[in-house]
Design a protein around this motif. Structure first.
Motif, mmCIF file in Angstrom:
data_model
loop_
_atom_site.group_PDB
_atom_site.id
_atom_site.type_symbol
_atom_site.label_atom_id
_atom_site.label_comp_id
_atom_site.label_asym_id
_atom_site.label_seq_id
_atom_site.Cartn_x
_atom_site.Cartn_y
_atom_site.Cartn_z
ATOM 1 N N ARG A 116 4.319 -27.069 2.555
ATOM 2 C CA ARG A 116 3.902 -25.731 1.901
ATOM 3 C C ARG A 116 3.110 -25.416 0.567
ATOM 4 O O ARG A 116 2.213 -24.385 0.682
ATOM 5 C CB ARG A 116 5.206 -24.723 1.708
ATOM 6 N N ALA A 117 3.452 -26.231 -0.234
ATOM 7 C CA ALA A 117 2.523 -26.069 -1.517
ATOM 8 C C ALA A 117 0.962 -26.367 -1.178
ATOM 9 O O ALA A 117 0.214 -25.602 -1.532
ATOM 10 C CB ALA A 117 3.027 -26.991 -2.705
ATOM 11 N N ASP A 118 0.834 -27.430 -0.221
ATOM 12 C CA ASP A 118 -0.675 -27.672 0.098
ATOM 13 C C ASP A 118 -1.103 -26.679 0.725
ATOM 14 O O ASP A 118 -2.367 -26.123 0.589
ATOM 15 C CB ASP A 118 -0.516 -29.104 1.054
ATOM 16 N N LEU A 119 -0.320 -25.932 1.628
ATOM 17 C CA LEU A 119 -0.946 -24.888 2.538
ATOM 18 C C LEU A 119 -1.207 -23.721 1.596
ATOM 19 O O LEU A 119 -2.310 -23.007 1.665
ATOM 20 C CB LEU A 119 0.143 -24.533 3.624
ATOM 21 N N ASP A 120 -0.554 -23.297 0.659
ATOM 22 C CA ASP A 120 -0.511 -22.440 -0.349
ATOM 23 C C ASP A 120 -1.882 -22.476 -1.067
ATOM 24 O O ASP A 120 -2.785 -21.705 -1.478
ATOM 25 C CB ASP A 120 0.684 -22.137 -1.357
ATOM 26 N N GLN A 121 -2.141 -23.661 -1.339
ATOM 27 C CA GLN A 121 -3.381 -24.213 -2.149
ATOM 28 C C GLN A 121 -4.359 -23.915 -1.417
ATOM 29 O O GLN A 121 -5.580 -23.285 -1.817
ATOM 30 C CB GLN A 121 -3.176 -25.505 -2.808
ATOM 31 N N HIS A 122 -4.631 -24.437 -0.012
ATOM 32 C CA HIS A 122 -5.482 -24.412 0.787
ATOM 33 C C HIS A 122 -5.767 -22.763 1.149
ATOM 34 O O HIS A 122 -7.064 -22.450 1.208
ATOM 35 C CB HIS A 122 -5.467 -25.010 2.239
ATOM 36 N N ILE A 123 -4.788 -22.000 1.227
ATOM 37 C CA ILE A 123 -4.894 -20.591 1.459
ATOM 38 C C ILE A 123 -5.861 -19.867 0.211
ATOM 39 O O ILE A 123 -6.780 -19.084 0.455
ATOM 40 C CB ILE A 123 -3.636 -20.081 1.849
ATOM 41 N N GLY A 124 -5.314 -20.392 -0.921
ATOM 42 C CA GLY A 124 -5.744 -19.778 -2.068
ATOM 43 C C GLY A 124 -7.200 -20.228 -2.399
ATOM 44 O O GLY A 124 -8.147 -19.479 -2.681
ATOM 45 N N GLU A 125 -7.604 -21.518 -1.863
ATOM 46 C CA GLU A 125 -9.264 -21.872 -1.748
ATOM 47 C C GLU A 125 -10.008 -21.099 -0.812
ATOM 48 O O GLU A 125 -11.023 -20.595 -1.372
ATOM 49 C CB GLU A 125 -9.187 -23.370 -1.800
ATOM 50 N N PHE A 126 -9.469 -20.846 0.174
ATOM 51 C CA PHE A 126 -9.867 -19.924 1.369
ATOM 52 C C PHE A 126 -10.244 -18.574 0.792
ATOM 53 O O PHE A 126 -11.332 -17.963 0.996
ATOM 54 C CB PHE A 126 -9.551 -20.139 2.847
ATOM 55 N N ARG A 127 -9.412 -18.372 0.093
ATOM 56 C CA ARG A 127 -9.374 -16.784 -0.515
ATOM 57 C C ARG A 127 -10.458 -16.704 -1.510
ATOM 58 O O ARG A 127 -11.375 -15.834 -1.391
ATOM 59 C CB ARG A 127 -7.993 -16.297 -0.899
ATOM 60 N N ASP A 128 -10.544 -17.761 -2.134
ATOM 61 C CA ASP A 128 -11.682 -17.629 -3.243
ATOM 62 C C ASP A 128 -12.960 -17.721 -2.829
ATOM 63 O O ASP A 128 -13.827 -16.947 -2.970
ATOM 64 C CB ASP A 128 -11.494 -18.908 -3.995
ATOM 65 N N VAL A 129 -13.205 -18.591 -1.663
ATOM 66 C CA VAL A 129 -14.621 -18.596 -0.905
ATOM 67 C C VAL A 129 -15.021 -17.559 -0.357
ATOM 68 O O VAL A 129 -16.017 -17.002 -0.390
ATOM 69 C CB VAL A 129 -14.364 -19.999 0.080
ATOM 70 N N GLU A 130 -13.838 -16.860 0.442
ATOM 71 C CA GLU A 130 -14.169 -15.503 1.160
ATOM 72 C C GLU A 130 -14.465 -14.592 0.422
ATOM 73 O O GLU A 130 -15.470 -13.676 0.471
ATOM 74 C CB GLU A 130 -12.773 -15.326 2.009
ATOM 75 N N ALA A 131 -14.024 -14.388 -1.137
ATOM 76 C CA ALA A 131 -14.118 -13.402 -1.994
ATOM 77 C C ALA A 131 -15.531 -13.599 -2.544
ATOM 78 O O ALA A 131 -16.301 -12.629 -2.549
ATOM 79 C CB ALA A 131 -13.145 -13.508 -3.008
ATOM 80 N N GLN A 132 -15.940 -14.827 -2.931
ATOM 81 C CA GLN A 132 -17.269 -15.136 -3.265
ATOM 82 C C GLN A 132 -18.274 -14.875 -2.229
ATOM 83 O O GLN A 132 -19.420 -14.165 -2.557
ATOM 84 C CB GLN A 132 -17.473 -16.599 -3.666
ATOM 85 N N VAL A 133 -18.263 -15.000 -0.958
ATOM 86 C CA VAL A 133 -18.841 -14.738 0.099
ATOM 87 C C VAL A 133 -19.255 -13.285 0.272
ATOM 88 O O VAL A 133 -20.183 -12.598 0.500
ATOM 89 C CB VAL A 133 -18.569 -15.524 1.559
ATOM 90 N N SER A 134 -18.206 -12.494 0.043
ATOM 91 C CA SER A 134 -17.899 -11.039 0.274
ATOM 92 C C SER A 134 -18.858 -10.547 -0.695
ATOM 93 O O SER A 134 -19.583 -9.606 -0.565
ATOM 94 C CB SER A 134 -16.556 -10.617 0.249
ATOM 95 N N ALA A 135 -18.772 -10.951 -2.178
ATOM 96 C CA ALA A 135 -19.214 -10.347 -3.052
ATOM 97 C C ALA A 135 -20.797 -10.685 -2.953
ATOM 98 O O ALA A 135 -21.690 -9.753 -3.305
ATOM 99 C CB ALA A 135 -18.640 -11.132 -4.337
ATOM 100 N N GLU A 136 -21.268 -11.849 -2.406
ATOM 101 C CA GLU A 136 -22.566 -12.296 -2.384
ATOM 102 C C GLU A 136 -23.324 -11.268 -1.234
ATOM 103 O O GLU A 136 -24.231 -10.832 -1.248
ATOM 104 C CB GLU A 136 -22.682 -13.741 -1.745
#
Length: 147
Positions: A116-136
């Motif tokens: 679960r901790a690994d999944l939470d970390q992966h989800i957080g990373e995907f959210r960061d990438v998605e936010a960066q792409v959205s901002a771009e």
């Protein structure tokens, strides 16, 4: 007390200890195929008596089948289920079996919490990438919500 006797909302209520069950009855009761029951028999997890080619399942076989299915739902391997069930044959009080079940549950919980901790970390990373792409996309004048 055996592990199989531990109540579960998904395990049918205990029945007459002297009753004999057919493979069709157990299949219907547990909503599994006869092939599944035969598989567990081939694996040595249940050992029905035979009358010719007909399998005769005791209340004990029925209880073991309930625990096997519950163990599978919980993520135990067939080897773990076999070991837990076999412990009852060694110690009929069930204490050794219960201690081992507790230990294995703790191991499974720790493993699931790590996952679960690994999944939470992966989800957080995907959210960061998605936010960066959205901002771009916004910076380039493109609506990030349109596809």
């Amino acid at each position: 007390m055996s592990v199989a006797a531990i109540p579960s909302a998904k395990t049918p209520a205990p029945r007459d200890a002297q009753r004999i069950y057919s493979i069709a009855e157990l299949s219907r009761e547990f909503a599994i195929t006869p092939r599944t029951i035969r598989f567990y028999e081939d694996e040595g997890l249940i050992k029905p008596r035979r009358h010719g080619t007909t399998r005769l399942y005791t209340a004990g076989d029925r209880t073991r089948l309930g625990w096997i299915l519950r163990g599978k739902r919980l993520g135990f391997s067939l080897a773990e289920i076999r070991e837990l069930l076999d412990l009852y044959q060694v110690d009929r009080t069930g204490l050794q079996q219960l201690r081992e079940l507790q230990r294995r549950c703790q191991l499974h919980i720790a493993d699931l919490e790590r996952k679960r901790a690994d999944l939470d970390q992966h989800i957080g990373e995907f959210r960061d990438v998605e936010a960066q792409v959205s901002a771009e996309l916004k910076q380039r004048g493109v609506d990030p919500e349109s596809t």
